[in-house]
Each structure stands twice: as structure tokens, then as C-alpha cells.
Design an enzyme around this catalytic site. Structure first.
Site, PDB file in Angstrom:
ATOM      1  N   GLY A  25       0.957  -1.244  -0.015  1.00 34.70           N
ATOM      2  CA  GLY A  25       0.043   0.144   0.037  1.00 34.70           C
ATOM      3  C   GLY A  25       0.966   1.268  -0.006  1.00 34.70           C
ATOM      4  O   GLY A  25       1.580   1.548   0.940  1.00 34.70           O
ATOM      5  N   ILE A  62       0.873   5.108   0.460  1.00 32.40           N
ATOM      6  CA  ILE A  62      -0.132   5.880   0.727  1.00 32.40           C
ATOM      7  C   ILE A  62       0.341   7.373   0.661  1.00 32.40           C
ATOM      8  O   ILE A  62       1.373   7.863   0.788  1.00 32.40           O
ATOM      9  CB  ILE A  62       0.042   6.007   2.596  1.00 32.40           C
ATOM     10  CG1 ILE A  62      -0.285   4.254   2.805  1.00 32.40           C
ATOM     11  CG2 ILE A  62      -1.173   6.782   2.876  1.00 32.40           C
ATOM     12  CD1 ILE A  62      -1.553   3.787   2.337  1.00 32.40           C
ATOM     13  N   GLY A  91       2.107  12.371  -3.692  1.00 26.86           N
ATOM     14  CA  GLY A  91       3.188  13.631  -3.636  1.00 26.86           C
ATOM     15  C   GLY A  91       4.271  13.449  -4.724  1.00 26.86           C
ATOM     16  O   GLY A  91       3.873  13.228  -5.720  1.00 26.86           O
ATOM     17  N   GLN A 100       6.963  11.601  -4.134  1.00 30.42           N
ATOM     18  CA  GLN A 100       7.563  10.473  -4.326  1.00 30.42           C
ATOM     19  C   GLN A 100       6.638   9.074  -4.809  1.00 30.42           C
ATOM     20  O   GLN A 100       7.057   8.352  -5.381  1.00 30.42           O
ATOM     21  CB  GLN A 100       8.284   9.835  -3.180  1.00 30.42           C
ATOM     22  CG  GLN A 100       9.814  10.451  -2.917  1.00 30.42           C
ATOM     23  CD  GLN A 100      10.622  10.036  -3.634  1.00 30.42           C
ATOM     24  OE1 GLN A 100      10.756   8.974  -4.093  1.00 30.42           O
ATOM     25  NE2 GLN A 100      11.704  10.908  -3.901  1.00 30.42           N
ATOM     26  N   SER A 112      -9.985  13.354  -2.293  1.00 26.92           N
ATOM     27  CA  SER A 112      -8.603  13.740  -2.734  1.00 26.92           C
ATOM     28  C   SER A 112      -8.450  14.407  -4.177  1.00 26.92           C
ATOM     29  O   SER A 112      -8.830  13.352  -5.060  1.00 26.92           O
ATOM     30  CB  SER A 112      -7.585  12.842  -2.478  1.00 26.92           C
ATOM     31  OG  SER A 112      -6.287  13.256  -3.107  1.00 26.92           O
ATOM     32  N   ASP A 116       5.250  15.275   4.941  1.00 29.17           N
ATOM     33  CA  ASP A 116       5.807  15.269   6.502  1.00 29.17           C
ATOM     34  C   ASP A 116       4.884  15.731   7.368  1.00 29.17           C
ATOM     35  O   ASP A 116       4.369  15.378   8.727  1.00 29.17           O
ATOM     36  CB  ASP A 116       6.862  15.905   6.577  1.00 29.17           C
ATOM     37  CG  ASP A 116       7.887  15.110   5.684  1.00 29.17           C
ATOM     38  OD1 ASP A 116       7.989  13.881   5.633  1.00 29.17           O
ATOM     39  OD2 ASP A 116       9.197  15.633   5.418  1.00 29.17           O
ATOM     40  N   ALA A 149       1.520  16.005   7.116  1.00 30.12           N
ATOM     41  CA  ALA A 149       0.514  15.134   7.096  1.00 30.12           C
ATOM     42  C   ALA A 149       0.885  14.115   8.228  1.00 30.12           C
ATOM     43  O   ALA A 149      -0.133  13.430   8.696  1.00 30.12           O
ATOM     44  CB  ALA A 149       0.065  14.702   5.949  1.00 30.12           C
ATOM     45  N   LYS A 201      17.752   9.348  -3.445  1.00 34.43           N
ATOM     46  CA  LYS A 201      18.695  10.521  -3.178  1.00 34.43           C
ATOM     47  C   LYS A 201      18.087  11.319  -4.543  1.00 34.43           C
ATOM     48  O   LYS A 201      19.005  11.710  -5.416  1.00 34.43           O
ATOM     49  CB  LYS A 201      20.011  10.266  -3.240  1.00 34.43           C
ATOM     50  CG  LYS A 201      20.224   9.447  -1.977  1.00 34.43           C
ATOM     51  CD  LYS A 201      20.058  10.056  -0.678  1.00 34.43           C
ATOM     52  CE  LYS A 201      18.884   9.457   0.019  1.00 34.43           C
ATOM     53  NZ  LYS A 201      18.592  10.159   1.307  1.00 34.43           N
ATOM     54  N   ASP A 224      19.155  14.683   5.273  1.00 35.95           N
ATOM     55  CA  ASP A 224      18.009  15.043   4.073  1.00 35.95           C
ATOM     56  C   ASP A 224      17.611  16.378   4.312  1.00 35.95           C
ATOM     57  O   ASP A 224      17.460  17.273   3.358  1.00 35.95           O
ATOM     58  CB  ASP A 224      16.874  14.074   3.899  1.00 35.95           C
ATOM     59  CG  ASP A 224      15.977  14.192   2.743  1.00 35.95           C
ATOM     60  OD1 ASP A 224      16.594  13.940   1.671  1.00 35.95           O
ATOM     61  OD2 ASP A 224      14.829  14.614   3.091  1.00 35.95           O
ATOM     62  N   GLU A 231      18.657  19.455   1.723  1.00 38.27           N
ATOM     63  CA  GLU A 231      17.523  20.261   0.696  1.00 38.27           C
ATOM     64  C   GLU A 231      17.582  21.771   1.315  1.00 38.27           C
ATOM     65  O   GLU A 231      17.344  22.841   0.334  1.00 38.27           O
ATOM     66  CB  GLU A 231      16.165  19.777   0.805  1.00 38.27           C
ATOM     67  CG  GLU A 231      15.647  19.702   2.111  1.00 38.27           C
ATOM     68  CD  GLU A 231      14.561  18.486   2.484  1.00 38.27           C
ATOM     69  OE1 GLU A 231      14.530  17.490   1.613  1.00 38.27           O
ATOM     70  OE2 GLU A 231      13.711  18.475   3.172  1.00 38.27           O
ATOM     71  N   GLU A 235      22.867  14.111  -5.525  1.00 38.24           N
ATOM     72  CA  GLU A 235      21.762  14.508  -5.619  1.00 38.24           C
ATOM     73  C   GLU A 235      21.260  16.007  -6.257  1.00 38.24           C
ATOM     74  O   GLU A 235      20.481  16.142  -7.306  1.00 38.24           O
ATOM     75  CB  GLU A 235      21.143  14.437  -4.406  1.00 38.24           C
ATOM     76  CG  GLU A 235      19.471  14.843  -4.453  1.00 38.24           C
ATOM     77  CD  GLU A 235      18.576  14.475  -3.216  1.00 38.24           C
ATOM     78  OE1 GLU A 235      17.469  14.793  -3.168  1.00 38.24           O
ATOM     79  OE2 GLU A 235      19.175  14.239  -2.175  1.00 38.24           O
TER      80      GLU A 235
END
Length: 581
Positions: free
Chosen positions: A110, A112, A115, A117, A146, A183, A185, A233, A296, A300, A471
Site C-alpha cells: 500500500g 499512501i 505527492g 515520491q 482527494s 511530512d 500530514a 536520493k 536530508d 535540501e 543529488e
């Protein structure tokens, strides 16, 4: 970090400056004190750099011993990254024959969310399972109503074939739950998601952010489930695009880090490595959830997104003030970074950028590098410590709570991006893009600042090279090259998008106020700083990573092209909303 050099500077200057004052006239006395201050600062910085490198090396050696995972299906390989041995796992389509064994107890995955990714990973997993002749269903879980549901249907995930459903229904029915909602959410919904999971199921994360949230909340994961991480990455569209491009070759894709936080069933490591292989990782390297979310979220905000955005804004202004036309200023700032600088680093390393310059260019590079490294590290340290303390995570959650009132604004509607950028890209000839030595010095100094902080905080070289260098050049900068800054930043996660907007102005400001002022005032070049760069061990570590580089460069269409864009690929319209608990 700053207390020791400051204290040593004052102490050294106070003692030695008194002797100078007795023997020199006022103007010479002032110049002498200034030279002593600089010498004291350089000595203190050199001592601190040596101490930090030694401490970082000790931590990395200890970390490499921790990150030896118990895999029974996949064979690990020991690799020397600049004198530190780490274990990696090779990917590639020739490893798909091992996927049925790695996923032996998993019948339903599943995914979820939908977005950055989720579209990439869901499609890659579905394609890999089909190629491996596996009877494993990949389903998408979305909240009722949604707006993403229609795009998921366009990619073949539908209610009719039971591969599209409500979040909690999909969670409760899945053996592997890959949680790819934003994140913010996750911070709202994790209690309900964890409660809905089957005993013995595996929770898959692509970001360690949730661990930081749980720490802030003083709770832990359920003990009867596996908790693993696979973190590509690169942003989602690049994960899908390189996977598609690599179907004709073995090993094209985006490298992944992986981690095992909890192993309730005894085979969590093989599930994690299998997941990395199935999404197309050329190689996967071990980490921990905590190390991943620190590196990470930090990366960014630094060279990957925030720093490069702030940097090019300032460089464009500087070059136009110096008399360049707007188009030439854009070419020498934005295009120089996304074109020859990134492409050279990607295939040959940072030193190759320097070596390509003539003697005059090398002199300019050195000045820009030495003046920019310290100011960039100042901001990088602040970012890392904000992430490590939990402050940056709280900031993301709080921003998500404000989205209804203050959604993320656009970042590509200014004159630089909307007018000049589009005009330059429309007339672009790749072979005419200049490798500007000043831009190269500033960019690589900020990249090295990002590297040095991670190293001093004890991160392994595999993580450092992928999070700070690969990256940027292989996944993110090509998107800015194709369509501008928003196409890069806003195809990333909400956490990345928020961080870029927050920290880009800080890098712009500090480089303008400190680095460029030092250059314009003709301050003496710090030769030690440049020599440290030329002899830094990260170059050897990056060279080892380059040996495992995919044989395919990512291909993305510019304005007016559908290549890599559309349902399941990169977006050109961006939103900001967070699911509520």
C-alpha cells in the site's frame, strides 16, 4: 563552533597587539593588528578543521560498524570511501530475480499518498514486480475527495481493479505500507495509521522525518511491526524518469539509502533492500532514520535547493551591476551552474571544474571559493543544528497548520525567472553556456560547506556524497535547467519546498554581505582554505561513487515538451494542502 575562534582571536590580538602598539605609529599599528587578527583567526580555524576532521573520522568509523545489516537474500559489498569501509548493495534489473524471495510474505503493498515520491515509487514497484513475475498488488491510499485520485487513475490505479482506496482501508489491508504523504500530514495522522496496521506488517518510510516527530511527541513505533526506510536520493519525478530511461540498460535509476529501525519478523533488512532494488536504485547504502532525516532536511535547505536558489539570485544581481546584459548574467549564474558546472561534477568531480579553468580563471575561482566557504558554513551549521534539535521539524508542522490561511507562494514569477530565464532557455545553445569561474567558486564553496558540516557531524561518506553532491547534479539541477527554479523546488516534498523558501534568502544575504564584500575589498586570499579543498578526501569518496554511477543522464523536456511531465511525472502546477487528523 564560533566561540573558540573568537575567543582565541581576542586573546591573541590583545597580547600581541600591545607590543605592536608600543613600536608603531597609529596607521601602521592598525594594519599590524588587523594582520595579527587574521593570522589568529586562520590558526584557530585550521586547528578546528583538523580537530573536526579527526572527530568526524572516528564517528564515521563507528557508524560504518553499526550499519552492517543482516541480509539473507542480497549480497553486500564492502567499498572503500576515502579510507572508510562501508557496505553497499548493488541494484539493477539482474537482481529482480531475488525480489520474490525478499518479498516472500508480502502480497499487497500500500503506497499512501500521491505527492513527489508516491507516483514514482508506486509505478516503479508495479513495473518491477511484473518483470519479476510476482503476484504482488500495489495499491494507492488517498483520503476521501482527494484531488490526486484522478491522476492516480490515469496511471492505472483504480477502484475497479482494487488498487485505489481510502487511506486507512489500504493501510489495514497491506503487508507493506509505504507512507509517502507529506511530512506535516504524517505528524497529524501517524497515530491512526500505526493503529490500523496489521501485526507483523512493515511500515516503509522514505524520510526519517516521522522519527523526529515521534521524538518530539515522546512516543515510539509499535513493537509488533517492522519499520524500514528506503530514501531515494532524488525527487520523485527523477526517480521515475531515470527508471523509465534505464529499462534498456541495467542499473539506471536513483541511488537510495536504507535503514532498519525495527525488525519484528527477522527479514526487515531484505524487505528494505528489495524495495530499493525494485524502485531502481543502482546501489543502496545503509543509514539510520535519525541520520537520514538530519542529512536530508539539512541538505535540501543547503546546496540542494535553498542555497543554490539564494545564490543565483545574488549572482545575477552582481553580474548585472558589473555591466553584464541580463541574458549574459543569467547564463553566467543560473545556466553556468545547471549546465557545465553540474555536468562536470556529475561525471568527473569538483576538482575537474577547477582544472578546466585557465590560470586567470583559477585565480578568480580561488578568491570566490575562499571568501564564500566561511559565510556558507555559518548558515549550514545553523541549519543542521536547527534540524538536530527538532526546531526545523516543528517549523514544518507549524507551516502545514497555516496552509489554509498562508499557502506557499510562487517563486518563479519574478523578472529574473519569468522574463529573463524563459528568454534565455528559448534561445539556449548548450555548447555556448559559459563555465564562469566566480560562479563555480561560490557554488563549490557552498557545496563543500554542506559537505564539511555533515562530515564534522559524523555522517558516512556514502551519505555525504549522495546528499550533498550527487543529488544536486544528477537529480535536481537538471530540472532547474529545463524550466527554472520552481520546476526544481516545487516538484519536491512540502518539507523541501518550505525549507528552500525559508533559507534561500539567508544564503543570498550572507554571501552578498560577507563573501562578495571581502572580494571587493581585496582581502588577502586564504591559501590554506584553497589547499584544503584541493586535497580534501571527499574527492576520493566521490570518485568511488562515480564508478557506480548509472550510464544514463536524466532527460527532461523544457517548456512546451511533455517529456517527463504529466500524470505520474513532473508537475507544472503546484499546491499546498495538508491532510488533517
Amino acid at each position: 563552533m564560533h566561540t573558540l575562534p573568537t575567543a582565541m582571536t581576542h586573546m591573541s590580538c590583545n597580547v600581541q597587539g600591545q607590543a605592536v602598539a608600543q613600536a608603531t605609529p597609529p596607521r601602521t599599528q592598525f594594519a599590524g593588528q588587523r594582520q595579527l587578527r587574521r593570522a589568529a583567526v586562520r590558526a584557530a580555524q585550521k586547528s578546528l578543521r583538523a580537530s573536526a576532521r579527526k572527530q568526524g573520522q572516528q564517528i564515521r568509523n563507528a557508524v560504518s560498524e553499526i550499519l552492517e545489516f543482516d541480509t539473507k537474500v542480497f549480497e553486500k559489498e564492502k567499498v572503500d570511501f576515502a579510507g572508510v569501509e562501508e557496505f553497499i548493495y548493488r541494484g539493477g534489473r539482474d537482481k529482480y530475480k531475488l525480489l520474490p524471495q525478499a518479498f516472500k510474505d508480502i502480497k499487497k503493498v500500500g503506497v499512501i499518498g500521491w505527492g513527489s515520491q508516491a507516483p514514482a515509487q508506486a509505478q516503479n514497484l508495479r513495473d518491477s514486480f511484473a518483470e519479476a513475475n510476482m503476484d504482488v498488488k500495489v495499491s494507492i491510499g488517498l483520503r476521501q475527495g482527494s484531488k490526486s485520485a484522478e491522476e492516480a487513475r490515469q496511471c492505472g490505479f483504480t477502484e475497479d481493479n482494487s488498487t485505489l482506496g481510502d487511506v486507512l482501508d489500504v493501510v489495514g489491508d497491506s503487508d507493506l505500507v509505504i507512507l509517502l504523504i507529506s511530512d506535516a500530514a504524517q505528524a497529524n495522522l501517524y497515530p491512526r495509521i500505526l493503529a490500523a496496521m496489521k501485526p507483523g506488517a512493515t511500515l516503509g518510510l522514505s524520510h526519517g522525518f516521522l522519527l523526529g516527530v515521534l521524538k518530539n511527541d515522546g512516543v515510539d513505533f509499535r513493537k509488533d511491526i517492522n519499520v524500514v526506510l528506503v530514501a531515494p536520493k532524488g525527487m520523485g519525478p527523477s526517480v521515475r524518469r531515470l527508471y523509465e530511461q534505464g529499462k534498456s540498460v541495467n542499473g539506471a535509476g536513483i541511488n537510495c539509502s536504507f535503514a532498519v529501525q525495527q525488525d519484528a519478523t527477522g527479514n526487515a533488512a531484505d524487505i528494505a533492500v528489495g524495495w530499493a532494488v525494485a524502485v531502481g536504485a543502482p546501489f543502496a547504502f545503509g543509514t539510520t532514520l535519525e541520520s537520514e532525516y538530519r542529512s536530508d532536511i539539512y541538505g535540501e535547505r543547503c546546496i540542494l535547493l535553498g542555497a543554490v536558489h539564494g545564490m543565483v539570485e545574488g549572482l545575477f544581481r552582481r553580474f548585472t551591476r558589473q555591466g553584464m546584459s541580463e541574458d549574459d548574467a543569467f547564463k553566467n549564474s543560473v545556466e553556468s551552474i545547471t549546465g557545465p558546472i553540474s555536468k562536470t561534477i556529475s561525471t568527473q568531480g569538483m576538482l575537474a571544474v577547477y582544472e578546466k579553468l585557465d590560470d586567470a580563471g583559477k585565480k578568480i575561482f580561488k578568491q570566490a571559493y575562499a571568501a564564500s566557504l566561511g559565510p556558507a558554513m555559518d548558515v549550514c551549521y545553523e541549519i543542521y543544528e536547527d534540524v538536530a534539535s527538532g526546531n526545523e521539524i516543528k517549523s514544518v508542522v507549524q507551516a502545514g497548520d497555516r496552509f489554509d490561511r498562508f499557502p506557499m507562494g510562487k517563486i518563479d514569477q519574478t523578472y529574473l525567472w519569468k522574463e529573463v530565464g524563459q528568454r534565455v532557455r528559448a534561445a539556449r545553445k548548450e555548447e555556448d553556456i559559459p563555465l564562469n569561474p566566480f560562479t563555480a567558486g561560490v557554488y563549490i564553496a557552498t557545496m563543500m560547506a554542506t559537505v564539511q558540516v555533515l562530515r564534522e557531524k559524523g555522517h558516512p561518506y556514502s551519505e555525504i556524497c549522495n546528499e550533498s553532491i550527487i543529488e544536486a547534479t544528477d537529480s535536481l539541477n537538471p530540472y532547474m535547467h529545463a524550466r527554472g527554479v520552481a520546476f526544481m523546488v516545487d516538484n519536491c516534498s512540502y518539507t523541501a519546498r518550505l525549507g528552500s523558501r525559508k533559507w534561500a534568502p539567508r544564503f543570498d544575504y550572507i554571501l552578498e554581505q560577507q563573501a562578495y564584500v571581502a572580494i571587493d575589498n581585496h582581502e588577502k586570499l586564504d591559501e590554506d582554505c584553497v589547499n584544503d579543498f584541493l586535497n580534501d578526501p571527499v574527492h576520493k569518496a566521490l570518485a568511488k561513487c562515480s564508478e557506480m554511477r548509472p550510464p544514463v543522464d536524466i532527460s527532461i523536456g523544457g517548456e512546451g515538451s511533455n517529456e517527463g511531465v504529466g500524470a505520474g511525472g513532473a508537475r507544472t502546477e503546484y499546491s499546498s494542502s495538508v491532510a488533517r487528523g
